[in-house]
Design an enzyme around this catalytic site. Structure first.
Site, PDB file in Angstrom:
ATOM      1  N   THR A 118      32.591 -38.037 -37.439  1.00 12.11           N
ATOM      2  CA  THR A 118      33.050 -37.345 -36.227  1.00 12.11           C
ATOM      3  C   THR A 118      33.573 -35.946 -36.579  1.00 12.11           C
ATOM      4  OG1 THR A 118      33.698 -39.483 -35.332  1.00 12.11           O
ATOM      5  CG2 THR A 118      34.518 -37.592 -34.153  1.00 12.11           C
ATOM      6  N   SER A 124      37.686 -44.137 -29.744  1.00 11.46           N
ATOM      7  CA  SER A 124      39.042 -43.752 -30.155  1.00 11.46           C
ATOM      8  C   SER A 124      39.236 -42.245 -30.083  1.00 11.46           C
ATOM      9  CB  SER A 124      39.303 -44.183 -31.596  1.00 11.46           C
ATOM     10  OG  SER A 124      39.205 -45.564 -31.716  1.00 11.46           O
TER      11      SER A 124
HETATM   12  N1  GLU Z   1      32.699 -44.115 -32.859  1.00  5.35           N
HETATM   13  C1  GLU Z   1      34.023 -43.596 -33.052  1.00  5.35           C
HETATM   14  C2  GLU Z   1      34.759 -43.507 -31.752  1.00  5.35           C
HETATM   15  O1  GLU Z   1      34.182 -43.182 -30.756  1.00  5.35           O
HETATM   16  C3  GLU Z   1      33.968 -42.265 -33.659  1.00  5.35           C
HETATM   17  C4  GLU Z   1      33.360 -42.348 -35.008  1.00  5.35           C
HETATM   18  C5  GLU Z   1      34.377 -42.229 -36.077  1.00  5.35           C
HETATM   19  O2  GLU Z   1      35.143 -41.250 -36.030  1.00  5.35           O
HETATM   20  O3  GLU Z   1      34.383 -43.054 -36.983  1.00  5.35           O
HETATM   21  O4  GLU Z   1      35.906 -43.731 -31.713  1.00  5.35           O
END
Ligand code: GLU
Length: 597
Positions: A415, A477
């Site tokens: 991210t 998150s």
């Molecule tokens: N899929 C995660 C989320 O939407 C973000 C990916 C990550 O930062 O590991 O919270």
């Protein structure tokens, strides 16, 4: 509201002149900058530079944010890009308003609650998380990022998508010098990337990660951005790119003898065609005179940061024993995550008991559970509270037994987050992702970008508010944040890091508001992260500090990990002067710039 002042001439100028005379050091030379007229911070020097140049040439914060994001899709393709999704929180000076855009990936219509069950298992065993679940067509959600960029620009920008994509097109075409972080991210994904012919061809030329110091070009991505620029965002959702995405998901481009089983997904052209970006109200949290604005569901970010801070507001953290203050933070995080894990999901599908969760009496009842020592067992898991007792709406879909989360969330460093301000006072706080570092591992053949594996954010076992359903968005998150201080400063910050995003964002609030750290100090500070998972993760040598030692005496088991987060942030003061900062070391360090020093 939407002013389309820029003529095509600006785009032509950006394309033809800027990138041939590009002198990075002239404009961006570190992780902290102070000045006025607009500011940008990202994890990457080139992306920050591009954002600053768009601002310099008269673009606003939204234009610069999208231009910088598109550049990150080139230089940081393993963290974010057009194959993924994200959440954007924007302060609009005109009307003094906060708007948020939900560009989260969405499940295809043809999936069901058995999404991650092994199709060959008579008992419905779940597929192993790594690599089978994450490196599959099953995990790919309909990407939201291209439409989120287009919507943000249409509603609030001054430039067109075609114009703001030009610098990134030039960057993808001309290439950039590979750094340690880029090479490492390929290396860590080597087996997964080698399983897909398109990914191998792009990121493992000759079977090896691109060498540090070599030039990396991505002409396929330049072509794809060019299609978006020429034909508009529908090239992605209805045109040739849509067809290529569907083909990749349904027929993963596996090599002849892949080292693991690669399962196809069910995404169709209709799924892409029907995708929409949703405008959502921000979450609003008061904390010691500050007002924080965050991202609402389907992200758990704003609500869970809000829950942590609301629990903490009952204690005076700023005075007295600092280790006791961090103990409180750990316990608040534990309880907030217990409730998050039990109740939060896509609001289009789930009757989330928000009134109860946010009621002062519920928060007070939860706060009363926070003792002066850690729970006796280091493996203790807090039970969720019962918010239904604190609201009149019975939320019938959630009248127990309380669902138990099954999702083993990874706390990786995937991210990316960026912040931008402009001379008019608009501010953007934007977090976006392709989920794992390297997403699904599948590059769309001939189009140069990785598809996400965001559907692994669903809780794989039903029933649960966050279990997979057709057309649903998995709980996130991500916590892009804005805040107004009692003095009238406007702050923006955010971080990557999966569920640790929430604890990083909340921890930064505590460091800034309670402990009086400066923004660069709060970004660099060692972190703690407790997510109701037993031991508390820490980084930056926190466990060795006097506070860390004392936390051990209070019964906390600290689990040192290499890095938590890689935040960026900015503060615009009422007189327009701006402090902007990026992470100094984590993930190789980020870059901050201002329009006028
Ligand atoms: N899929 C995660 C989320 O939407 C973000 C990916 C990550 O930062 O590991 O919270």
């Amino acid at each position: 509201m939407v002013r389309r002042i820029a003529a095509g001439a600006l785009g032509v100028w950006l394309c033809l002149t800027l990138w041939s005379t590009w002198d990075l050091k002239a404009q961006v030379n570190g992780a902290v900058a102070e000045g006025r007229g607009g500011a940008v911070a990202t994890v990457d020097a080139r992306a920050t530079e591009i954002g600053i140049d768009v601002l310099r040439r008269g673009g606003n914060a939204i234009d610069a944010a999208v231009a910088a994001a598109a550049a990150l899709g080139v230089t940081d393709p393993f963290s974010a890009g057009i194959g993924g999704g994200g959440f954007m929180v924007i302060y609009l000076n005109d009307g003094d308003r906060i708007v948020t855009l939900d560009g989260r990936e969405q499940a295809p219509a043809a999936i069901d609650q058995t999404l991650f069950q092994d199709p060959d298992s008579p008992t419905g065993e779940l597929l192993p998380f790594f690599p089978q679940r994450i490196s599959s067509g099953l995990a790919v959600g309909v990407p939201g990022t291209p439409l989120e960029w287009a919507e943000a620009l249409n509603r609030y920008g001054t430039l067109s998508l075609a114009e703001v994509l030009q610098p990134a097109i030039a960057l993808a075409q001309g290439g950039f010098i590979v750094d340690q972080t880029f090479a490492q991210q390929v290396d860590r994904n080597r087996d997964r990337f080698a399983a897909f012919s398109s990914t191998q061809a792009l990121f493992l030329p000759g079977g090896q990660p691109p060498a540090v110091g070599s030039r990396f070009r991505n002409p396929d991505l330049a072509k794809t951005y060019g299609l978006l620029a020429d034909q508009g965002v529908n090239a992605f959702y209805r045109g040739e790119i849509a067809a290529a995405i569907v083909d990749t998901v349904q027929h993963p481009p596996a090599v002849a003898e892949p080292p693991f089983r690669i399962l196809p997904g069910a995404m169709t052209l209709t799924d892409l065609d029907l995708y929409e970006v949703r405008m959502r109200p921000p979450t609003v949290t008061s904390y010691r005179g500050y007002t924080l604005y965050g991202m609402g569901l389907p992200s758990s970010g704003g609500l869970t940061v809000g829950a942590i801070l609301s629990l903490l507001e009952g204690f005076d953290l700023g005075q007295g024993d600092r280790s006791l203050a961090w103990h409180r933070v750990i316990e608040a995080e534990r309880l907030a995550f217990a409730d998050r894990n039990a109740y939060l999901g896509d609001p289009e599908y789930v009757d989330v008991p928000l009134a109860g969760l946010r009621s002062p009496d519920f928060i007070a009842a939860r706060r009363a559970l926070m003792g002066d020592r850690a729970p006796a067992s280091p493996d203790f898991r807090a039970a969720p509270g019962n918010p239904l007792l604190y609201q009149s709406d019975p939320s019938p879909s959630l009248t127990g037994p309380w669902p138990t989360a099954q999702l083993e969330e990874q706390s990786g460093s995937s991210t990316t987050h960026l912040v931008v301000s402009d001379r008019s006072g608009n501010v953007v706080s934007y977090t976006f992702t392709i989920e794992s570092i390297g997403g699904s591992g599948m590059v769309v053949p001939d189009y140069g970008f990785l598809l996400n594996n965001e559907l692994t954010d669903f809780d794989p076992v039903s029933p649960h508010p966050n279990s997979p359903e057709p057309g649903k968005r998995p709980r996130s998150s991500m916590a892009p944040t804005l805040a107004r201080s009692p003095e009238g400063d406007l702050l923006a910050w955010g971080s990557p890091g999966g569920p640790t995003i929430i604890t990083t964002v909340a921890g930064m609030a505590v460091n800034l508001i309670d402990f009086g750290l400066t923004l660069p100090e709060a970004i660099a500070a060692p972190r703690i992260s407790q997510r109701n998972t037993g031991p508390t993760q820490v980084d930056g040598g926190f466990e060795q500090t006097a506070i860390g030692q004392r936390l051990g005496e209070l019964g906390h088991r600290l689990d040192p990990v290499a890095e938590i987060g890689a935040a960026v942030g900015l503060i615009v003061r009422p007189d327009g002067s701006t402090l902007v900062a990026a992470e100094p070391t984590r993930r190789g360090g980020g870059w901050a710039g201002v329009v006028e020093r």
